[in-house]
Design an enzyme around this catalytic site. Structure first.
Site, PDB file in Angstrom:
ATOM      1  N   LYS A 323       0.854  -1.190   0.000  1.00 42.27           N
ATOM      2  CA  LYS A 323       0.000   0.000   0.000  1.00 42.27           C
ATOM      3  C   LYS A 323       0.885   1.233   0.000  1.00 42.27           C
ATOM      4  O   LYS A 323       1.740   1.389   0.864  1.00 42.27           O
ATOM      5  CB  LYS A 323      -0.902  -0.025   1.233  1.00 42.27           C
ATOM      6  CG  LYS A 323      -1.731   1.211   1.394  1.00 42.27           C
ATOM      7  CD  LYS A 323      -2.824   1.011   2.418  1.00 42.27           C
ATOM      8  CE  LYS A 323      -3.884   0.080   1.889  1.00 42.27           C
ATOM      9  NZ  LYS A 323      -5.093   0.065   2.715  1.00 42.27           N
ATOM     10  N   ASP A 424     -13.049   2.269   9.921  1.00 49.40           N
ATOM     11  CA  ASP A 424     -13.415   2.170   8.514  1.00 49.40           C
ATOM     12  C   ASP A 424     -13.744   0.731   8.134  1.00 49.40           C
ATOM     13  O   ASP A 424     -13.258   0.219   7.128  1.00 49.40           O
ATOM     14  CB  ASP A 424     -12.273   2.734   7.651  1.00 49.40           C
ATOM     15  CG  ASP A 424     -12.753   3.096   6.249  1.00 49.40           C
ATOM     16  OD1 ASP A 424     -13.976   3.226   6.059  1.00 49.40           O
ATOM     17  OD2 ASP A 424     -11.908   3.228   5.345  1.00 49.40           O
TER      18      ASP A 424
END
Ligand SMILES: *[C@@H]1O[C@H](CO)[C@@H](O)[C@H](O)[C@H]1NC(C)=O
Ligand SMILES: *[C@@H]1O[C@H](CO)[C@@H](O)[C@H](O)[C@H]1NC(C)=O
Ligand SMILES: *[C@@H]1O[C@H](CO)[C@@H](O)[C@H](O)[C@H]1NC(C)=O
Ligand SMILES: *[C@@H]1O[C@H](CO)[C@@H](O)[C@H](O)[C@H]1NC(C)=O
Length: 638
Positions: A323, A424
């Site tokens: 990422k 999230d």
């Protein structure tokens, strides 16, 4: 000067002790675990496929459980004493090296040395385990597992009885090495099965050791011992020489030049990097570029507000996900590194494991921050429910995903130190490995989204449906906001419908409101997606729907904790009465009134086997112990 001298004397002594200890303890006899039985099992196997590293770590873990089971049988203790942890790893390492070269167990699989001597919930002995589970459950596993487990049907009988024990062991576990779920099979192989853990059938059924690791190579042991001896002698000689050299320097008056402070800070930074490297690898930017073919577009597997996710291959063929955060500056790097270390120390089967990270500044690409995680073969839950993967998930898989996700979150909230609120949770953050074990991704990273992004994402339709009302409206953040998001994901998983089902006249219809109106009418089972393969028992499926509705309750105090959710999904614990909801701010009032007045209760999946659909009770259950406790907890946390 004298402290320095003492330090060196200490180092000398400890080095020589270490060498001495290692020579003595490098034979497997000093580690109380007996690895020879595992070697026999491996040698018995004729087929030897080459395994990739993920599968290898899995086999190494299973093999260790077999060895520990045998140890349990002998000593009534699940784990070897902490003092022998190092030598046990060394014994295991030398066994593994006879089959696979260049594979360091601890660094390749991310296991910490102490984990070999730790389990979950402080259970280390047979008696501690037996006191945690009911005697009836023990009798049950003895009667179903005391037979040859070589064939599938007795094996299934045995493992089914073992899964009944899971509810007694809800606690968080140490790493992913010996989690709570491992106890039942290790116990059953040791004490319920008459043939014991090393029997071929038992090993296959309870430890899944049907094939063995790697191929070729034998008799490395004596070489290892010699190498260890030589290395130790050399190290010892170097230390003695260093000491002598120091002494000389001091004597001829040059020692003043030695800056004690600098040495100390060097030492501590080296210790830092040593302790850091056992959990986390710091990659160079060049390694990252090589792994991702210079961030090739073809390697992009996901995008988000933070940046892109790339698929990459590390040397040795290990596939990883990388990422890459965008718009980073050097300024926050120390903070970032610290957070990443904290995140990396949180390990659980249901959390995506962090392998390492990279921070670098390059002339052309600017400042870079990248984290490296395990790659999940089955993509995300979102892909399966709404995306490119069209085959419908069976009930069994849905159940596994629900429980696993709940366990992962419960661990984040209560098992991790410090506790972590995810913020999230959504279907695209639940990843699935090759056996559909769910792994929660991106925990602890929410704070690295670029400034303003979190605010924005609550307005964006895609993620709006997941955010708890009190968080969206007032920015009030507690672990119960995660519970809300989990409830929404669970509803998506059960119904196959998105968090925001549709827009009608610019007004969104939320899956939580829709599911609630069905439950209110006593039609909980109508929430389930049509034609789910291999349906489960209706009372179980209904329970899942009720838990989902309870978790996604708009009022914070009504939601259970993740620990309670795990217990409800996993065990016989009933779902408490669901408190009445305030009228939703956005739901269409007419719709609700219509659905209330139609009032049918046709659970069309109900069977003749005495299944009673859930009946909604109108009075607000203030006396209900769970919600009262939830509320007091909530008040305390303000
Ligand atoms: C080596 O093993 C013995 C027991 O066999 C133990 O007493 C000793 O502490 C061990 N040494 C080290 C360095 O682990
Ligand atoms: C590892 O091998 C197993 C089968 O042995 C396969 O299912 C899995 O996808 C492979 N994983 C990786 C990361 O290559
Ligand atoms: C395990 O033991 C430690 C100290 O011995 C204690 O603080 C902790 O609460 C115990 N954990 C459980 C789950 O019993
Ligand atoms: C399992 O069965 C064998 C033979 O039937 C018996 O001798 C043994 O005691 C049994 N083991 C347990 C734990 O009941």
């Amino acid at each position: 000067m004298f402290p320095l001298l003492h330090l060196f004397i200490f180092l000398c002594l400890s080095f020589s002790y270490c060498c001495y200890g290692q020579i003595i303890n490098s034979s497997s006899s000093s580690c109380p675990l007996d690895f020879t039985s595992l070697r026999k099992i491996i040698d018995q196997n004729s087929k030897r496929p080459t395994l990739n590293s993920t599968a290898q770590c899995q086999y190494i873990r299973q093999g260790l459980r077999l060895v520990q089971s045998e140890y349990l049988r002998r000593t009534n203790s699940f784990f070897p004493p902490m003092s022998s942890a190092d030598s046990c790893w060394n014994s295991y390492q030398s066994l593994v090296n006879d089959y696979v070269q260049n594979f360091d167990i601890r660094s390749s699989c991310g296991f910490q040395t102490a984990w070999i001597s730790q389990g979950c919930m402080n259970i280390t002995t047979r008696f501690e385990f037996e006191s945690k589970v009911s005697p009836a459950a023990i009798t049950n596993i003895v009667s179903s597992c005391n037979q040859s487990l070589e064939n599938n049907s007795p094996c299934a009988t045995c493992t089914t009885s073992l899964s009944g024990l899971a509810s007694f062991l809800p606690g968080p576990s140490v790493g992913n090495l010996f989690d709570c779920a491992a106890y039942p099979s290790v116990y059953a192989a040791a004490f319920a099965n008459q043939f014991g853990p090393t029997d071929k059938g038992t090993a296959k059924c309870l430890f899944l050791l049907d094939v063995s690791v790697g191929s070729s190579g034998k008799g490395k042991k004596s070489v290892v011992v010699i190498v260890v001896v030589v290395v130790c002698v050399v190290v010892f000689a170097v230390v003695v020489f260093g000491y002598w050299f120091m002494w000389r320097k001091r004597k001829i008056g040059l020692a003043k030049k030695w800056n004690t402070k600098r040495l100390e800070s060097n030492l501590s930074s080296r210790l830092d990097s040593i302790s850091g490297s056992t959990t986390l690898i710091r990659y160079s930017f060049d390694e990252i570029k090589a792994a991702t073919k210079n961030f090739s577009r073809l390697n992009i597997v996901g995008t988000g507000g933070y940046g892109n996710v790339y698929k990459g291959v590390l040397p040795g063929g290990i596939e990883v996900a990388l990422k890459r955060f965008k718009n980073c500056s050097v300024a926050g790097d120390a903070n970032f590194t610290h957070e990443v270390e904290v995140i990396a120390s949180v390990r659980h089967v249901n959390l995506v494991a962090l392998r390492g990270y990279c921070t670098a500044t390059t002339p052309f690409e600017g400042h870079q921050r990248i984290i490296v995680c395990d790659l999940m073969k089955n993509g995300s839950l979102h892909d399966h429910l709404f995306g490119t993967r069209h085959e419908k998930l069976s009930w069994g898989i849905r159940q596994k995903v629900a429980i696993g996700t709940a366990r992962g979150l419960a661990y984040l909230h209560y098992g991790a130190q410090p506790g972590i609120i995810h913020r999230d949770i959504k279907a695209s953050n639940i990843l699935l490995d090759e056996s559909f074990e769910p792994k929660v991704a991106d925990f602890g990273l929410a704070k690295f989204t670029p400034e303003g992004m979190t605010h924005l994402s609550t307005r964006v339709a895609g993620t709006m449906g997941y955010v708890a009302p009190e968080y969206a409206l007032y920015g009030q953040l507690t672990e119960r906001s995660d519970v809300y998001s989990f409830g929404v994901v669970l509803l998506e998983l059960l119904s196959g419908k998105k968090a925001i089902m549709e827009f009608k006249d610019g007004q969104p219809t939320l899956v939580t409101d829709w599911a609630w109106s069905l439950v209110r009418e006593g039609r909980a089972l109508d929430v389930l997606e049509d034609s789910i393969p291999h349906l489960g028992p209706p009372e179980v499926m209904e329970k899942y729907v009720l838990v989902a509705v309870l978790c996604s309750h708009p009022e914070l105090y009504a939601r259970p904790t993740m620990d309670q959710v795990v217990n409800m999904l996993d065990a016989e614990i009933p779902v408490p009465t669901i408190p009445e909801r305030p009228i939703s701010l956005i739901a269409d009032l007419d719709d609700i009134e219509r659905s209330v007045s139609s009032g049918g209760n046709s659970g069309n999946l109900s069977t003749a086997a005495g299944y009673q659909p859930y009946i909604f009770e109108r009075e607000t259950p203030l006396a209900d112990s769970d919600s009262v406790r939830a509320r007091t907890l909530d008040q305390r946390s303000r």
